[in-house]
Design an enzyme around this catalytic site. Structure first.
Site, PDB file in Angstrom:
ATOM      1  N   PHE A   1       0.826  -1.206   0.000  1.00  0.00           N
ATOM      2  CA  PHE A   1       0.000   0.000   0.000  1.00  0.00           C
ATOM      3  C   PHE A   1       0.860   1.255   0.000  1.00  0.00           C
ATOM      4  O   PHE A   1       1.717   1.424   0.885  1.00  0.00           O
ATOM      5  CB  PHE A   1      -0.875   0.057   1.267  1.00  0.00           C
ATOM      6  CG  PHE A   1      -2.097  -0.803   1.230  1.00  0.00           C
ATOM      7  CD1 PHE A   1      -3.291  -0.324   0.695  1.00  0.00           C
ATOM      8  CD2 PHE A   1      -2.069  -2.091   1.738  1.00  0.00           C
ATOM      9  CE1 PHE A   1      -4.430  -1.116   0.681  1.00  0.00           C
ATOM     10  CE2 PHE A   1      -3.204  -2.888   1.731  1.00  0.00           C
ATOM     11  CZ  PHE A   1      -4.388  -2.396   1.203  1.00  0.00           C
ATOM     12  N   ASP A   2       0.610   2.127  -0.956  1.00  0.00           N
ATOM     13  CA  ASP A   2       1.095   3.492  -0.841  1.00  0.00           C
ATOM     14  C   ASP A   2       0.399   4.111   0.370  1.00  0.00           C
ATOM     15  O   ASP A   2      -0.652   3.636   0.809  1.00  0.00           O
ATOM     16  CB  ASP A   2       0.743   4.249  -2.128  1.00  0.00           C
ATOM     17  CG  ASP A   2       1.089   5.722  -2.057  1.00  0.00           C
ATOM     18  OD1 ASP A   2       2.198   6.058  -1.622  1.00  0.00           O
ATOM     19  OD2 ASP A   2       0.216   6.540  -2.439  1.00  0.00           O
TER      20      ASP A   2
END
Length: 220
Positions: free
Chosen positions: A9-10
């Site tokens: 996940f960014d």
């Protein structure tokens, strides 16, 4: 859909909305550099990419000027800007459901690791993430390609097809492509529809609920 096991996940624009803190800290840095920018909406482009890239691209700073601007940015960001930040709706539910379903969750951000770790603790999300990987404070390991490769090197027992990168900017999608893993572009963050589609991610979703449906399907 591929059998993903590890989900990257960014952070900014994917898990949380950091607009106020980032844009006001950039505004502060520019003022310290002698440049007045009254409209923080114009600074949304700084959300996601490495700061040194954005200061050079949007304000023409050379390497030394970018380093000075980043130092000014961090003055405000460490004190206040980091916490001018909110989770997107249903993110906690998504992470809990993914963990309960057996996925390994990792944060992959261009934000310095030390700040990312503090933010994840601030949002009380640390129980969901096995690893948090960002850039170094000296500016090294700042590209998404380097960050994703660093993560894959930690999980050598898995195939590339077991990984997927989720992010809201083209840098997330390009980094995933460079390493050879799938990607999911989210359009609820700060990358435009045009930017995300142009980067050609494996999937595109328009909301956290859409992301939940894509990753978990009938399991929720």
């Amino acid at each position: 859909m591929a059998e993903y096991k590890i989900i990257l996940f960014d952070l900014d624009g994917t898990l949380s909305d950091p607009k106020e803190g980032i844009t006001k800290s950039v505004q502060y840095a520019l003022a310290k550099m002698g440049m007045v920018e009254p409209d923080t909406d114009r600074l949304e482009t700084f959300i996601g990419p490495p700061l040194q890239v954005s200061f050079a691209e949007y304000y023409g700073f050379d390497e030394k000027e970018s380093i000075r601007a980043i130092d000014f940015y961090r003055e405000r960001f460490k004190e206040k800007g980091m916490f001018e930040n909110v989770l997107y709706p249903n993110i906690s539910f998504l992470l809990e459901a993914l963990e309960e379903s057996g996925f390994v969750l990792v944060v992959a951000t261009s934000k310095p690791t030390v700040f990312a770790e503090e933010l994840i603790k601030y949002f009380e999300l640390e129980k969901y993430f096995q690893l948090i990987v960002g850039s170094d404070l000296d500016g090294t390991r700042s590209s998404k390609t380097e960050i994703i490769q660093y993560i894959l090197d930690k999980y050598t027992d898995y195939k590339h097809s077991n990984f997927v990168m989720i992010g809201d900017r083209k840098h997330d999608i390009i980094g995933a492509k460079n390493i050879g893993i799938d990607s999911i572009g989210v359009t609820y963050g700060y990358g435009s529809q045009e930017e995300i589609r142009g980067a050609e991610p494996t999937y595109i979703v328009s909301s956290v609920d859409h992301l939940i449906g894509l990753l978990l399907g009938s399991r929720v």
